[in-house]
Design a protein around this motif. Structure first.
Motif, mmCIF file in Angstrom:
data_model
loop_
_atom_site.group_PDB
_atom_site.id
_atom_site.type_symbol
_atom_site.label_atom_id
_atom_site.label_comp_id
_atom_site.label_asym_id
_atom_site.label_seq_id
_atom_site.Cartn_x
_atom_site.Cartn_y
_atom_site.Cartn_z
ATOM 1 N N ASP A 46 37.634 -2.565 -6.839
ATOM 2 C CA ASP A 46 37.391 -3.463 -5.707
ATOM 3 C C ASP A 46 35.903 -3.750 -5.522
ATOM 4 O O ASP A 46 35.507 -4.892 -5.300
ATOM 5 C CB ASP A 46 37.972 -2.877 -4.423
ATOM 6 C CG ASP A 46 39.492 -2.852 -4.414
ATOM 7 O OD1 ASP A 46 40.118 -3.506 -5.283
ATOM 8 O OD2 ASP A 46 40.066 -2.163 -3.544
ATOM 9 N N LYS A 67 46.781 -2.306 0.047
ATOM 10 C CA LYS A 67 46.106 -3.507 -0.470
ATOM 11 C C LYS A 67 44.887 -3.155 -1.319
ATOM 12 O O LYS A 67 43.874 -3.861 -1.316
ATOM 13 C CB LYS A 67 45.720 -4.460 0.657
ATOM 14 C CG LYS A 67 46.910 -5.026 1.400
ATOM 15 C CD LYS A 67 47.813 -5.805 0.499
ATOM 16 C CE LYS A 67 48.963 -6.415 1.267
ATOM 17 N NZ LYS A 67 50.033 -6.858 0.411
ATOM 18 N N THR A 68 44.990 -2.050 -2.039
ATOM 19 C CA THR A 68 43.953 -1.668 -2.986
ATOM 20 C C THR A 68 44.606 -1.057 -4.212
ATOM 21 O O THR A 68 45.571 -0.308 -4.061
ATOM 22 C CB THR A 68 42.919 -0.696 -2.354
ATOM 23 O OG1 THR A 68 41.869 -0.460 -3.284
ATOM 24 C CG2 THR A 68 43.535 0.601 -1.909
ATOM 25 N N LYS A 70 42.532 -4.546 -5.060
ATOM 26 C CA LYS A 70 42.778 -5.919 -4.606
ATOM 27 C C LYS A 70 43.350 -6.803 -5.700
ATOM 28 O O LYS A 70 44.072 -7.753 -5.404
ATOM 29 C CB LYS A 70 41.479 -6.534 -4.086
ATOM 30 C CG LYS A 70 40.974 -5.877 -2.834
ATOM 31 C CD LYS A 70 39.672 -6.488 -2.392
ATOM 32 C CE LYS A 70 39.140 -5.738 -1.190
ATOM 33 N NZ LYS A 70 37.827 -6.230 -0.809
ATOM 34 N N LYS A 71 43.002 -6.508 -6.949
ATOM 35 C CA LYS A 71 43.478 -7.296 -8.086
ATOM 36 C C LYS A 71 44.092 -6.335 -9.097
ATOM 37 O O LYS A 71 43.408 -5.446 -9.600
ATOM 38 C CB LYS A 71 42.329 -8.074 -8.734
ATOM 39 C CG LYS A 71 41.683 -9.085 -7.796
ATOM 40 C CD LYS A 71 40.546 -9.793 -8.488
ATOM 41 C CE LYS A 71 39.938 -10.865 -7.599
ATOM 42 N NZ LYS A 71 38.916 -11.631 -8.338
ATOM 43 N N GLN A 105 43.215 -11.689 -3.854
ATOM 44 C CA GLN A 105 44.014 -10.468 -3.872
ATOM 45 C C GLN A 105 45.371 -10.794 -4.467
ATOM 46 O O GLN A 105 46.007 -11.774 -4.072
ATOM 47 C CB GLN A 105 44.167 -9.964 -2.443
ATOM 48 C CG GLN A 105 44.796 -8.623 -2.327
ATOM 49 C CD GLN A 105 44.664 -8.078 -0.916
ATOM 50 O OE1 GLN A 105 43.727 -8.380 -0.196
ATOM 51 N NE2 GLN A 105 45.624 -7.279 -0.533
#
Length: 119
Positions: A46, A67-68, A70-71, A105
């Motif tokens: 991140d 939500k981590t 993010k990608k 994201q």
């Protein structure tokens, strides 16, 4: 586009992505190498705007709950050879780049018959 390969992803794939013009780092070359915790991998990913490539289901859960990273690219292809994984990723790379260019994201799950995208 920049990638970070988790410990269970071959260093050969990281080298292949670098040869294709992408920036790709393998976890075995940074931080605590293969001893790096999942949470530190996600934080590093991140902080450096890297898309994490992994086979580890824990990262999927972390993305969905926290939500981590993010990608995230989650590989769901089972026991395939490094050559097969490289070939499969080459076929998907345009779609992955398009998603990356349009979203800050995301999680992309790569299966044998489809890409599943969660934003």
């Amino acid at each position: 586009m920049k990638f970070l390969c988790d410990v269970h992803i071959s260093i050969k794939l990281a080298k292949h992505l670098n040869n294709k013009g992408f920036e790709c780092i393998h976890i075995n070359n940074i931080l605590d190498k293969w001893f790096t915790s999942d949470s530190n991998i996600a934080k590093y990913s991140d902080a450096n705007n890297l898309t994490l490539i992994t086979k580890d289901f824990d990262f999927k859960n972390s993305f969905l709950v926290n939500k981590t990273p993010k990608k995230l690219i989650k590989i769901n292809l089972g026991n395939i050879s490094n050559a097969q994984l490289t070939e499969f990723l080459d076929r998907c790379i345009f779609d992955i780049e398009t998603i990356d260019n349009n979203h800050n994201q995301y999680m992309i799950e790569i299966d044998t018959h489809f890409l599943k995208v969660t934003i």
